[in-house]
Design a protein around this motif. Sequence first.
Motif, PDB file in Angstrom:
ATOM      1  N   LEU A   1       0.840  -1.195   0.000  1.00 15.43           N
ATOM      2  CA  LEU A   1       0.000   0.000   0.000  1.00 15.43           C
ATOM      3  C   LEU A   1       0.878   1.249   0.000  1.00 15.43           C
ATOM      4  CD1 LEU A   1      -2.788  -0.992   2.556  1.00 15.43           C
ATOM      5  CD2 LEU A   1      -3.026  -0.766   0.082  1.00 15.43           C
ATOM      6  N   PRO A   2       0.342   2.341  -0.511  1.00 13.73           N
ATOM      7  CA  PRO A   2       1.165   3.556  -0.573  1.00 13.73           C
ATOM      8  C   PRO A   2       1.466   4.117   0.812  1.00 13.73           C
ATOM      9  CG  PRO A   2      -1.103   4.014  -1.222  1.00 13.73           C
ATOM     10  CD  PRO A   2      -0.981   2.525  -1.124  1.00 13.73           C
ATOM     11  N   GLY A   3       2.634   4.737   0.913  1.00 15.98           N
ATOM     12  CA  GLY A   3       3.027   5.360   2.167  1.00 15.98           C
ATOM     13  C   GLY A   3       3.172   4.346   3.289  1.00 15.98           C
ATOM     14  N   ARG A   4       2.747   4.742   4.466  1.00 16.85           N
ATOM     15  CA  ARG A   4       2.817   3.869   5.641  1.00 16.85           C
ATOM     16  C   ARG A   4       1.450   3.335   6.047  1.00 16.85           C
ATOM     17  NH1 ARG A   4       6.589   7.885   6.232  1.00 16.85           N
ATOM     18  NH2 ARG A   4       8.708   7.209   6.748  1.00 16.85           N
ATOM     19  N   LEU A   5       0.489   3.436   5.121  1.00 16.63           N
ATOM     20  CA  LEU A   5      -0.870   2.994   5.427  1.00 16.63           C
ATOM     21  C   LEU A   5      -0.908   1.510   5.773  1.00 16.63           C
ATOM     22  CD1 LEU A   5      -3.920   3.492   5.558  1.00 16.63           C
ATOM     23  CD2 LEU A   5      -4.013   3.092   3.084  1.00 16.63           C
ATOM     24  N   GLY A   6      -0.133   0.712   5.050  1.00 18.40           N
ATOM     25  CA  GLY A   6      -0.130  -0.725   5.306  1.00 18.40           C
ATOM     26  C   GLY A   6       0.315  -1.059   6.706  1.00 18.40           C
ATOM     27  N   TRP A   7       1.331  -0.356   7.196  1.00 14.16           N
ATOM     28  CA  TRP A   7       1.817  -0.627   8.550  1.00 14.16           C
ATOM     29  C   TRP A   7       0.784  -0.208   9.586  1.00 14.16           C
ATOM     30  CZ3 TRP A   7       4.607  -3.792  10.914  1.00 14.16           C
ATOM     31  CH2 TRP A   7       5.095  -3.556  12.193  1.00 14.16           C
ATOM     32  N   VAL A   8       0.083   0.892   9.315  1.00 13.42           N
ATOM     33  CA  VAL A   8      -0.966   1.347  10.238  1.00 13.42           C
ATOM     34  C   VAL A   8      -2.073   0.309  10.318  1.00 13.42           C
ATOM     35  CG1 VAL A   8      -2.744   3.096  10.628  1.00 13.42           C
ATOM     36  CG2 VAL A   8      -0.456   3.778   9.890  1.00 13.42           C
ATOM     37  N   LEU A   9      -2.460  -0.267   9.188  1.00 12.60           N
ATOM     38  CA  LEU A   9      -3.511  -1.281   9.182  1.00 12.60           C
ATOM     39  C   LEU A   9      -3.053  -2.554   9.886  1.00 12.60           C
ATOM     40  CD1 LEU A   9      -4.895  -0.860   5.562  1.00 12.60           C
ATOM     41  CD2 LEU A   9      -5.941  -0.094   7.694  1.00 12.60           C
ATOM     42  N   ALA A  10      -1.783  -2.908   9.713  1.00 17.79           N
ATOM     43  CA  ALA A  10      -1.254  -4.068  10.433  1.00 17.79           C
ATOM     44  C   ALA A  10      -1.269  -3.821  11.934  1.00 17.79           C
ATOM     45  CB  ALA A  10       0.165  -4.377   9.954  1.00 17.79           C
ATOM     46  N   LEU A  11      -0.919  -2.610  12.326  1.00 15.89           N
ATOM     47  CA  LEU A  11      -0.951  -2.269  13.748  1.00 15.89           C
ATOM     48  C   LEU A  11      -2.368  -2.326  14.303  1.00 15.89           C
ATOM     49  CD1 LEU A  11       1.515   0.757  13.993  1.00 15.89           C
ATOM     50  CD2 LEU A  11       1.878  -1.567  14.833  1.00 15.89           C
ATOM     51  N   SER A  12      -3.348  -1.991  13.472  1.00 12.71           N
ATOM     52  CA  SER A  12      -4.736  -1.976  13.960  1.00 12.71           C
ATOM     53  C   SER A  12      -5.149  -3.353  14.451  1.00 12.71           C
ATOM     54  CB  SER A  12      -5.683  -1.496  12.859  1.00 12.71           C
ATOM     55  OG  SER A  12      -5.805  -2.470  11.824  1.00 12.71           O
ATOM     56  N   HIS A  13      -4.703  -4.403  13.755  1.00  8.79           N
ATOM     57  CA  HIS A  13      -5.048  -5.755  14.199  1.00  8.79           C
ATOM     58  C   HIS A  13      -4.372  -6.092  15.516  1.00  8.79           C
ATOM     59  CE1 HIS A  13      -6.083 -10.027  13.895  1.00  8.79           C
ATOM     60  NE2 HIS A  13      -4.863 -10.244  14.348  1.00  8.79           N
ATOM     61  N   ALA A  14      -3.073  -5.805  15.614  1.00 11.52           N
ATOM     62  CA  ALA A  14      -2.339  -6.123  16.841  1.00 11.52           C
ATOM     63  C   ALA A  14      -2.891  -5.342  18.033  1.00 11.52           C
ATOM     64  CB  ALA A  14      -0.848  -5.845  16.654  1.00 11.52           C
ATOM     65  N   ILE A  15      -3.198  -4.071  17.818  1.00 13.71           N
ATOM     66  CA  ILE A  15      -3.708  -3.231  18.902  1.00 13.71           C
ATOM     67  C   ILE A  15      -5.092  -3.709  19.346  1.00 13.71           C
ATOM     68  CG2 ILE A  15      -4.526  -0.909  19.470  1.00 13.71           C
ATOM     69  CD1 ILE A  15      -2.284   0.149  17.646  1.00 13.71           C
ATOM     70  N   ALA A  16      -5.951  -4.029  18.376  1.00  8.35           N
ATOM     71  CA  ALA A  16      -7.294  -4.507  18.721  1.00  8.35           C
ATOM     72  C   ALA A  16      -7.216  -5.802  19.521  1.00  8.35           C
ATOM     73  CB  ALA A  16      -8.107  -4.713  17.447  1.00  8.35           C
ATOM     74  N   CYS A  17      -6.315  -6.694  19.145  1.00  8.84           N
ATOM     75  CA  CYS A  17      -6.156  -7.950  19.880  1.00  8.84           C
ATOM     76  C   CYS A  17      -5.703  -7.675  21.316  1.00  8.84           C
ATOM     77  CB  CYS A  17      -5.162  -8.843  19.155  1.00  8.84           C
ATOM     78  SG  CYS A  17      -4.953 -10.478  19.888  1.00  8.84           S
TER      79      CYS A  17
END
Length: 268
Positions: free
Chosen positions: A99-115
């Motif tokens: 994904l462009p920029g750092r959006l992909g890392w933010v989305l990956a973090l969303s899963h870890a944080i939600a867990c």
Amino acid sequence: MADPAPRRGIPLRALIPNAVTVLALCFGLTGVRFAIGGEWEKAVGAILLAGVLDGIDGRIARLLKGTSRFGAELDSLSDVTAFGVAPALVLYLWALQHLPGRLGWVLALSHAIACALRLARFNAQIDAADQPHKKAGFLTGIPAPVGAGLTLAPLYVHFWLAPLEDTALRASVVAVTAPLVAFLMVSSLPSYSWGSLRLRPSWRLPALAGIGLFAGALFTNPWATLSLLTIAYTASLPLAVRAYARVKARVAAARLGSGAGDGIQPRA
């Protein structure tokens, strides 16, 4: 003759469930190792095996009478690693990094944080008496292992059907599914647990036959079976909301009729 001094130390049976929990953690992190090497099927398989181990460690502890607060805390730490951090890294390496920029890392973090947030909520409420969903036999949100399984669903389809070679399409699909699963983990929506399910006696043999067929399908064509299982579980979520509303309404009507009692009681 004096009684012998009591034996000190931790009984071996108390270590067995903790060892299973540690194995689940190890398999979850091993999935990341396979993902780094591009061995995607092994990566997903390792995380799924961690889910199986997580599902039996508590039952082993109760069977051996080895439950402890230490085991509960270890289980949560293992879950956030195996079902939060590991799937997030696997998805990032497989798709989200495109994904462009750092959006992909933010989305990956969303899963870890939600867990992590889900498990923190679970630990904070573990001794709470006022848990309407739990009293009715339901869960609040979806469990961490189920969340890991759902967020890895695009990989099941990738292995089962035509491989998603287009990295942009792959990233777009995961960019939709990962935040949705993260929301379901931290949400207050009721979901089915084993305690909320009831089976009529006449359905016992068909259910056992279905379990056998499911096991055969899982070993014969695991990715197709897991894809269909993901669809079935997702379809059950609105049914769980409706079932919980019925239980809540039935209990409210009973309270009005008796004029006493509070809280939701499990179904008979």
